[in-house]
Structures are given as C-alpha cells and as structure tokens.
Design a protein around this motif. Structure first.
Motif, mmCIF file in Angstrom:
data_model
loop_
_atom_site.group_PDB
_atom_site.id
_atom_site.type_symbol
_atom_site.label_atom_id
_atom_site.label_comp_id
_atom_site.label_asym_id
_atom_site.label_seq_id
_atom_site.Cartn_x
_atom_site.Cartn_y
_atom_site.Cartn_z
ATOM 1 N N TYR A 102 5.493 20.618 17.590
ATOM 2 C CA TYR A 102 6.903 20.396 17.236
ATOM 3 C C TYR A 102 7.676 19.894 18.452
ATOM 4 C CZ TYR A 102 11.762 21.340 16.171
ATOM 5 O OH TYR A 102 13.111 21.216 16.008
ATOM 6 N N TRP A 103 7.488 20.562 19.604
ATOM 7 C CA TRP A 103 8.180 20.140 20.826
ATOM 8 C C TRP A 103 7.796 18.720 21.214
ATOM 9 C CZ3 TRP A 103 7.202 25.027 24.306
ATOM 10 C CH2 TRP A 103 8.083 26.041 23.920
ATOM 11 N N LEU A 104 6.521 18.401 21.084
ATOM 12 C CA LEU A 104 6.035 17.071 21.450
ATOM 13 C C LEU A 104 6.651 15.999 20.559
ATOM 14 C CD1 LEU A 104 4.149 15.890 23.546
ATOM 15 C CD2 LEU A 104 2.298 16.069 21.895
ATOM 16 N N HIS A 105 6.687 16.245 19.258
ATOM 17 C CA HIS A 105 7.263 15.259 18.337
ATOM 18 C C HIS A 105 8.781 15.162 18.504
ATOM 19 C CE1 HIS A 105 3.542 14.202 16.504
ATOM 20 N NE2 HIS A 105 3.286 15.452 16.156
ATOM 21 N N ALA A 106 9.440 16.282 18.788
ATOM 22 C CA ALA A 106 10.888 16.254 19.036
ATOM 23 C C ALA A 106 11.179 15.457 20.310
ATOM 24 C CB ALA A 106 11.427 17.673 19.158
ATOM 25 N N TRP A 107 10.340 15.652 21.342
ATOM 26 C CA TRP A 107 10.510 14.886 22.581
ATOM 27 C C TRP A 107 10.371 13.398 22.288
ATOM 28 C CZ3 TRP A 107 7.424 11.381 25.040
ATOM 29 C CH2 TRP A 107 7.812 10.999 26.321
#
Length: 143
Positions: A43-48
């Motif tokens: 999730y963090w990677l895709h949000a970044w």
C-alpha cells in the motif's frame, strides 16, 4: 529475493543520503521492509508511486537515437526493482509451515562459498561439466 539484498540494491540506487524528497520517502518505505505486513508495504509503495508518478516519469531531451531519457533514472530503477521483486519478498509469510528464513545469508557463507571456491579452481571446465560438479556437490552436501 532476500529482503536484506533488496535493501542493499535500493541503497546502491538511491545512495545512503538521498537528496530528492521522493528518494528520501522511498528509502524510508524500504527501511520498514520486514517490520510491516506485506499488505501495508505494498500500500505504501503504491501510494508513493501515485504521489510521485509525474516526477519519476519526467523526460529530458538528448542526442540519443530515442531523443530523450528519464531525468530520475536511478529513482525509477529503484522503484521498478521493488515492484519486480514484490511477489517474492514475503514468501516466508505465505508458507509458514516451510520455515523459510527471511534472509539468504546462511546460504551465502555456509553452503555456496565452498561451491564457489571449487568452481573457481576449475574455471576452465565446460558449462556442462560445471553443472555436473554443482549437482554432485549439492547431492553429497545434503547427506
């Protein structure tokens, strides 16, 4: 893919002290690898990526055949390495009954080091012979 090796790859691409805000944030996300769930990390990677998508896709004109190159190549490369290895980063969690370690460090120094030494000594042998040596080594090592 070992999480420690992937962290090392990302550090090589972003450096230990990145200057760009996007690089700093990506390095921060990677620093949490192994401490958070696979779902949260993804999730963090895709949000970044959604936040910095335009930034990492910036192009610069040049004299090459293509006529352009990406402005932030190392940052793009780091992100794409994460995406490429994401399915393999949390394998140890998907199969808990196999007792898969989170790193492959034990293999590097304990199992493969003597094998590399043997292959280095016999570096003039054919590829077929090297494969036979590897199979023989691993079969006899497991006993």
């Amino acid at each position: 893919m070992c999480q420690i090796q992937l962290k090392s790859i990302i550090t090589r691409k972003l450096t230990k002290n990145p200057k760009l805000k996007a690089s700093i944030k990506l390095k921060n996300i990677v620093s949490h690898l192994g401490k958070v769930s696979s779902c949260r990390f993804e999730y963090w990677l895709h949000a970044w990526y959604k936040h910095y998508e335009d930034f990492i896709n910036e192009k610069v004109s040049d004299e090459s055949k293509r006529g352009w190159h990406y402005k932030h190549r190392r940052l793009r490369s780091a992100y794409h390495s994460l995406i490429r290895f994401l399915p393999y980063l949390f394998t140890y969690l998907k199969y808990p009954n196999l007792n898969i370690p989170t790193t492959t460090n034990l293999l590097d120094g304990g199992c493969f080091s003597p094998l590399k030494d043997k292959l280095k000594v016999h570096r003039g042998t054919s590829r077929d012979m090297q494969q036979k040596m590897i199979i023989y080594f691993l079969e006899n090592r497991a006993k």
